[in-house]
Design an enzyme around this catalytic site. Sequence first.
Site, PDB file in Angstrom:
ATOM      1  N   LYS A  45      39.805 -40.861  58.854  1.00 47.88           N
ATOM      2  CA  LYS A  45      39.984 -42.026  57.992  1.00 47.88           C
ATOM      3  C   LYS A  45      41.400 -42.588  58.045  1.00 47.88           C
ATOM      4  CE  LYS A  45      35.864 -42.429  56.036  1.00 47.88           C
ATOM      5  NZ  LYS A  45      35.057 -43.667  56.057  1.00 47.88           N
ATOM      6  N   SER A 279      31.088 -32.465  57.594  1.00 46.50           N
ATOM      7  CA  SER A 279      30.572 -33.525  58.466  1.00 46.50           C
ATOM      8  C   SER A 279      30.812 -33.207  59.934  1.00 46.50           C
ATOM      9  CB  SER A 279      31.179 -34.877  58.090  1.00 46.50           C
ATOM     10  OG  SER A 279      32.590 -34.814  58.075  1.00 46.50           O
TER      11      SER A 279
END
Length: 320
Positions: A45, A279
């Site tokens: 991110k 994830s």
Amino acid sequence: MAANSLMDVIGGTPAVWLDRMVAARGLEGRILAKLDYLNPGFSKKDRAARGIIEAAEADGELAPGQTVVELTSGNMGTGLAIVCGLKGYPFVAVMSRGNSVERARMMAALGAEVVLVDQLPGSVPGQVSGGDLAEVDRVAREIVTARGAFRADQFHHAGNTRAHYETTGPEMWADSDRSLTAFVDFAGSGGTYAGTVRALKARSPDLRGYVVEPEGAEALAGRSVLSPDHPIQGGGYAISVLEFLKTCPVDGYLSVSGAAARDAARALAREEGIFGGFSAGANAAAALELLAGPERGGVIGIVICDSGLKYLSTDLWGLD
């Protein structure tokens, strides 16, 4: 040569072949793992955070010194805390209490104001549902209005997916020596998948892209949502439409259970020395499933989305 700012070392992360994991399971093909947990904020991110803020500056959406607000599971907030701190923007991260406490502490340490939002009645700590996310979004909107802030809006701002189109995709193609035949990614905002797969398909039109969702919450695949709560933080919110995927090519959908994601994350650590999060485990599990099925003998790219250090308070790293 030393960088002039931490901003200059976002992206350009290394990649490794997961040949040990593949061979141990008797599979044919290869998996390339892009180690984005080695970004400054320990997640992919950071790329989107820089992309959104720089695009907003260029477009005049963000004024000097203006407060930035965004909902986050912790990774986007960490990236924005770094980028905003270096650029002089106050940053408010709005996050569900269902996310791991390590994330909130890291954002606060980096200078963010962290607003924690209670989960809905009946929600399970560590399992953030679409309803929980909607409540976080409501609070974020209130703060934006009250403070005249800029909303980073990772689910819609083009700077998110553009960052992956301009960096992640080209890097992975070069890292693989132009050999990738498929890319698979767990869907959060959809920005990583959309930007990366577009960049890869521009270089190899026959490359196939797969979207991963949690088992029981496969809304993007058009299935009924039977279990919206799951431990794979940062995505799988049972949202049926993601803005970035509306016009993005998707060649297939896969589902991964929380247990499978946990097992694969632990296997990444034991077998490859990669200490990733839930994830990352979901991506690895999906890639292994593809090599056992429709992508047998292929070369699949995945992203190690964030660090396992952000999950020490969860059952991901239990001692059993």
